[in-house]
Design an enzyme around this catalytic site. Structure first.
Site, short mmCIF file in Angstrom:
data_model
loop_
_atom_site.label_atom_id
_atom_site.label_comp_id
_atom_site.label_asym_id
_atom_site.label_seq_id
_atom_site.Cartn_x
_atom_site.Cartn_y
_atom_site.Cartn_z
CG HIS A 93 -0.53 -0.33 -5.53
ND1 HIS A 93 -1.80 -0.62 -4.98
CD2 HIS A 93 -0.21 0.65 -4.47
CE1 HIS A 93 -2.18 0.14 -3.95
NE2 HIS A 93 -1.27 0.82 -3.59
N GLY A 120 4.53 5.23 -1.25
CA GLY A 120 3.15 5.23 -0.81
C GLY A 120 3.25 4.52 0.71
CG ASP A 174 -0.80 6.06 -0.83
OD1 ASP A 174 -1.58 5.74 -1.70
OD2 ASP A 174 0.43 5.66 -0.87
CG ASP A 231 -1.99 -5.40 -7.91
OD1 ASP A 231 -3.07 -6.04 -8.50
OD2 ASP A 231 -1.01 -5.87 -8.14
CG HIS A 262 0.33 1.59 1.99
ND1 HIS A 262 0.87 0.65 1.53
CD2 HIS A 262 0.21 2.44 0.86
CE1 HIS A 262 1.07 0.88 0.15
NE2 HIS A 262 0.64 2.07 -0.08
CG ASP A 274 -1.68 5.37 4.77
OD1 ASP A 274 -2.15 5.05 5.75
OD2 ASP A 274 -0.46 5.71 4.91
NE ARG A 327 -14.18 10.21 4.24
CZ ARG A 327 -13.94 11.48 4.61
NH1 ARG A 327 -12.70 12.15 4.65
NH2 ARG A 327 -15.05 12.29 5.01
#
Ligand SMILES: O=C(CO)COP(=O)(O)O
Length: 156
Positions: A21, A68, A73, A93, A100, A103, A109
């Site tokens: 980030h 992103g 992502d 961050d 987002h 995302d 995950r």
């Protein structure tokens, strides 16, 4: 700057996604510079801005996905599902809200679902790149992890 990525690079040992980030980009860039010798023997990719900055600062070839917030992502998540990325360095961050966020959660995950090494800070990134995982001999202890996942899901 010209994207130096070519398909043949995918043959390299590990397929690493690099993402940071905005508040963490300088940190990640310094880390990539410090570890350039190791990283240059692997396939690298990243989200739009992170990937471009790494390529510009280090001259390493990086396959660049969308930024992103524009779906990068999710693209990286899909590459993990397809087995085209097997290590994730994602310096997110914790002090900055992201538009987002769903995302980001989805990417983290899916990296867990496919059991790939994930570093969310540089201490862990250091740990991984100096580990046995980086060697060509390393194979995942579960032979076909995605088969195991499918079996679990099909149970219901
Ligand atoms: O937002 C990001 C990851 O969630 C990173 O995107 P950029 O590399 O394009 O800044």
């Amino acid at each position: 700057m010209e994207n130096k990525y070519v398909d043949v690079v995918i043959e390299k040992t590990k397929k690493i996604a690099l993402i940071a980030h905005d508040g963490k980009k300088a940190e990640l860039l310094d880390w990539v510079v410090r570890n350039k010798e190791i990283l240059q023997t692997h396939f690298l990719c990243g989200t739009g801005t992170t990937g471009r900055l790494i390529q510009e600062k280090t001259g390493l070839p990086v396959k660049i996905f969308k930024s992103g917030p524009l779906g990068g992502d999710q693209q990286i998540g899909a590459q993990i599902v397809d087995g085209k990325i097997n290590m994730l360095i994602f310096i997110w961050d914790p002090l900055e809200a992201q538009p987002h966020d769903p995302d980001i959660k989805a990417l983290l995950r899916i990296a867990t679902v496919y059991d790939i090494p994930v570093a969310n800070n540089l201490a862990t990134a250091d740990f991984i790149i100096h580990s046995r995982f980086m060697s060509e001999e390393y194979v995942h202890p579960i032979e076909d992890y995605s088969k195991q996942i499918t079996k679990r899901v099909e149970k219901f």
